[in-house]
Structure formats: structure tokens, C-alpha cells
Design a protein around this motif. Structure first.
Motif: not given
Length: 330
Positions: A2, A4-5, A35-39, A41, A64
Motif C-alpha cells: 500500500i 503508506a508502506d 501518511w506512513e501509518s495510513a491515517q 493520504v 497497489d
């Protein structure tokens, strides 16, 4: 993979900290963290900025299904040495060891402050009863307590040597390490804030006791002034010793999280500055200790010379800030 990753992976492969990436894009570090913790975008403009910074296509970031990035900067980055890898197991072990290390360092610092108390009390009694043996016993007890503190500091040498790379080298953490460390850091934050508050209060609260004892002693005069003055100083130092224990332990645990996250004083920028800059704090303390020992032995006045390292400790943050300013200008 995804978005974030992908941002985490690309940022680390590019050798950037969250702060450095945020500065390049023109956002806050918290935004990059979200962004990196997908909280959240990033918007389209930020996606384009990320693709330019990392040298990848926007399709790679947004789709993805695309797992491998086609780096346009691969040739430039290949000459850089690989980053030190930190696995999840190693990170967990470090955080556990750092808590034990923090306890030993805090206890050693506590004993260093506490060691002055028997010397002051026995020194005051020796002055009242005109007995030099008491003064000598006070110095002996102080040195014995300090030797115990030094023993605690030495016992941590294996830990500091093993994980010294976290202070100096840029690192690349395995998948999940950053998220785990952030979660634990956030959980510890209220504990740190409480420890910081109570630690400062304890360091201050002894001053009124010293003033009150001094006033009472001055009114009574004679031996009472000497004895009550010494008791006031000892009570103040007792409060300070507990305050120092809280402050050192909490700050050491907090720095452990910062080292793994490469934040604060352990960001990549700060590491480079420390590596190439001068260690003004160490030079400062060598001078302070030298002056303390010189005054104490030459004038044989241990009852008052303790003020020198006490004042030195108060001024240490100012010296550390001066060191940062000097090193940043280089």
C-alpha cells in the motif's frame, strides 16, 4: 504494497528522516507520520512531489499492484554505503535493555548527588565539636558512595557499546519496527511528562527549606547556624537527588524511542553534526570537575566547594544549546 508502506520504504532507501522528507515537501513531520501509518493520504500535489523526490512514477505510488519501484536515482544512490539494518527482534531487545540501562544511570546520578549529604553533615558536626575525624569520615563516605555510582555506570558499558551505532549511524528499520516504536513512544509520553513535571518540582522545592533553615539558624546564631545551615542544604540535596533520578530515567527511556525513530537529537542531520562538530559539553565538564577538585583540595573546603558542580549542572543545558549553535554554523 500500500501507499503508506511505499512511502516508508522509499524514504528509508533515500536516506531521509521524516523531518527531512517533510521539509522537502513543505509539510509537518506529523503529516508524514500520518501518511506512513495510513491515517491519512497525501493529496495529488503531494503525490507528485513525492514521486519527484524519490524518483519514481506516480503510478507506482498510487497503484497497489505495482510492487517494485523503477528508480531514476538508482545510479546515484548505489555509491552510498548500505544503512545499518535493525530487525524487530533487535529493536525489542534494545528497548527492553534501554529501560534497565535508564534505571542504572538514574540510580548512579541519584547517588552522586546524595553522596554530598554525609560529607556536609559530618563536616558541620566536626566544626561544632572541633573534631577533624568526623570531617575525614564524611569525605570517606562520599567517596564510597561515588564509587558505587561509578560501578553502576561501568556496568552499563556493554549495553552502550553494543548499541552505540544508534547514536552515530543512519539506520534502516525492518517492516513494523517504526510503527511499534511509535506506539510505545506515544504510550510513554504521558509518563514522561509527569516525570518531567515532578522532577523539576523536586529540584525546586528544597530551596524554600534551605532558606527557612538558614533564617532560623541565623536568628539562633553560633553552632545552631552551622548545623541548621547544613541540614537545610542536605534536605535540598535530598529533594534534588530524587528529582534527578526522575529526570534522568525518563529522559533516557524517551531517547531510546528517538534513536530508533531517528527523531529529535538523533535525527540524521543531528548525527552528522555531532560526528563532525565539537563536544563542548564534555570539555565543559572536564573544566568544572578540574576546578571543583582544585578548589576542594587546595583550600580543603569540601563543605562549600560542592556548589561548583551544582552550578555546573544548572548551566549544562545552556552549554549544550551553545554547542548546537556552534556545530550548526559549521
Amino acid at each position: 504494497m500500500i501507499l503508506a508502506d511505499k512511502i516508508i520504504d522509499l524514504r528509508k532507501r533515500s536516506g531521509l528522516s521524516q523531518e527531512e522528507l517533510a521539509e522537502k515537501i513543505g509539510v509537518s513531520r506529523q503529516s508524514v507520520s500520518k501518511w506512513e501509518s495510513a491515517q491519512s493520504v497525501p493529496d495529488l500535489n503531494k503525490i507528485i512531489a513525492l514521486s519527484e523526490i524519490f524518483g519514481v512514477s506516480t503510478d507506482y505510488l498510487l497503484k497497489d499492484s505495482i510492487e517494485e519501484a523503477d528508480f531514476s536515482m538508482t545510479e546515484d544512490s548505489s555509491s552510498e554505503p548500505p544503512l545499518r539494518q535493525v530487525s524487530m527482534e533487535e529493536a525489542n531487545e534494545y528497548l527492553a535493555e534501554n529501560r534497565r540501562y535508564a534505571g542504572k544511570i538514574a540510580l548512579g546520578s541519584f547517588l552522586c548527588v546524595l553522596s554530598v549529604i554525609p560529607m556536609l553533615m559530618l563536616g558541620a558536626l566536626s566544626e561544632i565539636y572541633n573534631n577533624d575525624i568526623l570531617a575525614g569520615a564524611g569525605v570517606g563516605i562520599m567517596l564510597l558512595i561515588i564509587s558505587g555510582a561509578v560501578g553502576l555506570f561501568i556496568s552499563t558499558s556493554h549495553f552502550t557499546e553494543r548499541f552505540s551505532f544508534l547514536d552515530k549511524e543512519n539506520i534502516d528499520t525492518a517492516y513494523g519496527v517504526e510503527g511499534m516504536t511509535k506506539e510505545r513512544s506515544e504510550q510513554y509520553r504521558p509518563v514522561y511528562n509527569r516525570a518531567l513535571t515532578f522532577g523539576v518540582i523536586l529540584c525546586i522545592i528544597g530551596v524554600p527549606v534551605l532558606i527557612i533553615m538558614g533564617i532560623i539558624g541565623e536568628k539562633k546564631g553560633g553552632d545552631y547556624e552551622t548545623l541548621l545551615g547544613a541540614i537545610g542544604v542536605c534536605v535540598m540535596l535530598l529533594f534534588i537527588s530524587f528529582g534527578v533520578w526522575l529526570l534522568v530515567r525518563s529522559a533516557t527511556i524517551k531517547s531510546g524511542f528517538e534513536k530508533l525513530l531517528e527523531e529529535g537529537d538523533y535525527s540524521r542531520t543531528e548525527k552528522d553534526i555531532r560526528e563532525n562538530g565539537i563536544n563542548l559539553v564534555m570539555i565543559y565538564w572536564v573544566i568544572v570537575i578540574g576546578v571543583f577538585l582544585a578548589v576542594s583540595f587546595i583550600r580543603n573546603n569540601w563543605n562549600y566547594s560542592w556548589i561548583i558542580p551544582a552550578v555546573g549542572g544548572v548551566l549544562t543545558p545552556a552549554v549544550a544549546e551553545l554547542q548546537k549553535r556552534i556545530n550548526h554554523k559549521k
